[in-house]
Scaffold this motif. Structure first.
Motif, PDB file in Angstrom:
ATOM      1  N   UNK A  22       0.830  -1.209   0.000  1.00 18.57           N
ATOM      2  CA  UNK A  22       0.000   0.000   0.000  1.00 18.57           C
ATOM      3  C   UNK A  22       0.864   1.258   0.000  1.00 18.57           C
ATOM      4  N   UNK A  23       1.941   1.246   0.786  1.00 16.76           N
ATOM      5  CA  UNK A  23       2.837   2.399   0.830  1.00 16.76           C
ATOM      6  C   UNK A  23       3.488   2.669  -0.512  1.00 16.76           C
ATOM      7  N   UNK A 137      -5.152  -4.903  12.463  1.00 14.32           N
ATOM      8  CA  UNK A 137      -4.566  -5.246  11.166  1.00 14.32           C
ATOM      9  C   UNK A 137      -4.765  -4.114  10.158  1.00 14.32           C
ATOM     10  N   UNK A 138      -5.972  -3.547  10.113  1.00 15.68           N
ATOM     11  CA  UNK A 138      -6.197  -2.403   9.225  1.00 15.68           C
ATOM     12  C   UNK A 138      -5.292  -1.237   9.618  1.00 15.68           C
ATOM     13  N   UNK A 139      -5.102  -1.044  10.919  1.00 14.98           N
ATOM     14  CA  UNK A 139      -4.210   0.016  11.384  1.00 14.98           C
ATOM     15  C   UNK A 139      -2.776  -0.195  10.926  1.00 14.98           C
ATOM     16  N   UNK A 140      -2.308  -1.434  10.989  1.00  9.57           N
ATOM     17  CA  UNK A 140      -0.939  -1.726  10.545  1.00  9.57           C
ATOM     18  C   UNK A 140      -0.784  -1.485   9.045  1.00  9.57           C
ATOM     19  N   UNK A 141      -1.792  -1.877   8.287  1.00  8.85           N
ATOM     20  CA  UNK A 141      -1.738  -1.659   6.835  1.00  8.85           C
ATOM     21  C   UNK A 141      -1.776  -0.168   6.521  1.00  8.85           C
ATOM     22  N   UNK A 142      -2.635   0.565   7.236  1.00  6.48           N
ATOM     23  CA  UNK A 142      -2.722   1.999   7.023  1.00  6.48           C
ATOM     24  C   UNK A 142      -1.442   2.717   7.430  1.00  6.48           C
ATOM     25  N   UNK A 143      -0.726   2.181   8.415  1.00  8.18           N
ATOM     26  CA  UNK A 143       0.564   2.775   8.788  1.00  8.18           C
ATOM     27  C   UNK A 143       1.523   2.716   7.603  1.00  8.18           C
TER      28      UNK A 143
END
Length: 396
Positions: A22-23, A137-143
């Motif tokens: 994603x990044x 998990x969504x938070x880690x991906x968004x990070x």
């Protein structure tokens, strides 16, 4: 590989791959923005037309958000993501080899359009996650996603200083090729159960936004906060150059420091999983207001460190609200996560574009005080809207 998220799950290593992917994809939107001063004259773009080198990429992304992300509820996700990664790589390679403005602009649109693969991966991560850890998990991906946004500009500036502005697009194209190979090996198959046609899917995406109160609210909160975020980061390079005398390298370091706000995303996910959505949202919205007020004090006192802390606080507030919002949205209608994310991100993206436009106008008309107070007003309106939310609307 399996066809259902529950039977595969998302382990720690796969979460890291999602975050990095994603990044990398979202960073594609910001390389040209950082180097517009070098790209425009090289392509023969001058005056108002110079902005096309950046604007078209953003327009492509906006089109992709609406036209492609909804497909996550209709077609097999792994194949769709791989197509988007391949398309991004082709667009970046085209930007690298283009010698004229027309070609560069066309490939910029392709790059932006296909970079929405990141917004397909976020709801897929939510599908794969167990209910009790979905926010984390969504938070880690968004990070990973926000780190890509914040690192894109300093990396582009640094590489351009060493090897010229084209180097970043060649490097990013290679990164997309490598990413495609990794995702082809690691992504599970996920086939959504849907009987809708494509046109019905797009209509359903808009309908979910219009008819679902919590989708409307979370979209409004994040649209206002992300507009504030873009207002700040569009104007602050001008402020750093004029008020603090920083050059391109110093501005890049400031942006790099601001990326520290991405660390808030995993924390927000954990709080959401524990039922503190309402409290976390209130804190995030108030933190955004505080960040803009702090920036006013920092500029008045000529304290660069304090301005940097304000940037980190604003970034953290933005990510906190984003993760909590998506934690809620992905629980509203689980089978419609792609469609909800499509309408949500499309509106948020429009807010971001408005914030950037306001930044240019306010800074040139009234300097940093005008920009910062505009941000305070926007963020405060988000908090006031939040105060009207029924307490029973969200658990926590």
């Amino acid at each position: 590989m399996t066809d259902t998220p529950s039977s595969h799950g998302i382990e720690g290593r796969l979460t890291i791959v999602f975050a990095i992917a994603c990044g990398l994809m979202v960073a594609n939107l910001y390389y040209a923005q950082a180097l517009i001063g070098e790209i425009a004259p090289a392509l023969g773009l001058h005056g108002r037309t110079a902005a096309l080198a950046v604007t078209v990429t953003q327009l492509g992304y906006g089109a992709g958000l609406f036209l492609i992300v909804s497909l996550a509820d209709l077609v097999e996700n792994r194949r769709l993501i791989l197509m988007m990664v391949a398309g991004s790589g082709i667009g970046l390679a085209g930007m690298f080899v283009s010698r004229g403005a027309a070609g560069f602009i066309a490939f910029s649109f392709v790059t932006g359009f296909c970079s929405v693969g990141a917004q397909i991966m976020v709801p897929l991560a939510a599908h794969l996650a167990p209910d009790e850890r979905r926010g984390q998990i969504v938070g880690n991906v968004m990070a990973g996603l926000i780190t890509g946004i914040m690192l894109a500009r300093p990396i582009a500036n640094g590489l351009a200083a060493v090897a010229g502005w084209r180097a970043i697009f060649a490097s990013a194209a290679v990164a997309m090729a490598a990413l495609g190979m990794v995702l082809a090996r690691m992504l599970p198959v996920y086939r959504p159960q849907s009987t809708l046609r494509y046109g019905q899917t797009l209509a359903s995406s808009l309908s979910l936004l219009v008819r679902t109160p919590m989708v409307r609210r979370r979209t409004a909160y994040q649209t206002l906060i992300f507009a504030t975020f873009n207002l700040f980061w569009t104007a602050v390079p001008l402020l750093l150059a004029r008020r603090f005398g920083l050059g391109q390298f110093g501005i890049a370091l400031f942006a790099l420091a601001g990326a520290g706000g991405a660390l808030a995303a995993p924390l927000a996910g954990r709080l959401g999983d524990r039922g503190y959505v309402r409290l976390g949202t209130a804190g995030a919205l108030l933190a955004a207001v505080a960040a803009l007020l702090t920036s006013l004090w920092a500029v008045d006192m000529h304290m660069l460190l304090l301005l940097g802390l304000a940037a980190v606080l604003l970034d953290a507030a933005t990510q906190f609200n984003q993760v909590l919002g998506q934690r809620v949205l992905f629980s509203v209608v689980p089978k419609a996560r792609g469609r909800i994310n499509a309408s949500y991100m499309t509106v948020v993206f429009i807010g971001a574009a408005c914030g950037s436009t306001l930044a240019s106008y306010t800074f040139y008309e009234g300097g940093w005080p005008a920009t910062a107070w505009t941000g305070v007003a926007i963020a405060s309106s988000a908090f006031l809207l939040f105060l009207t939310e029924p307490r029973e609307a969200v658990a926590g």
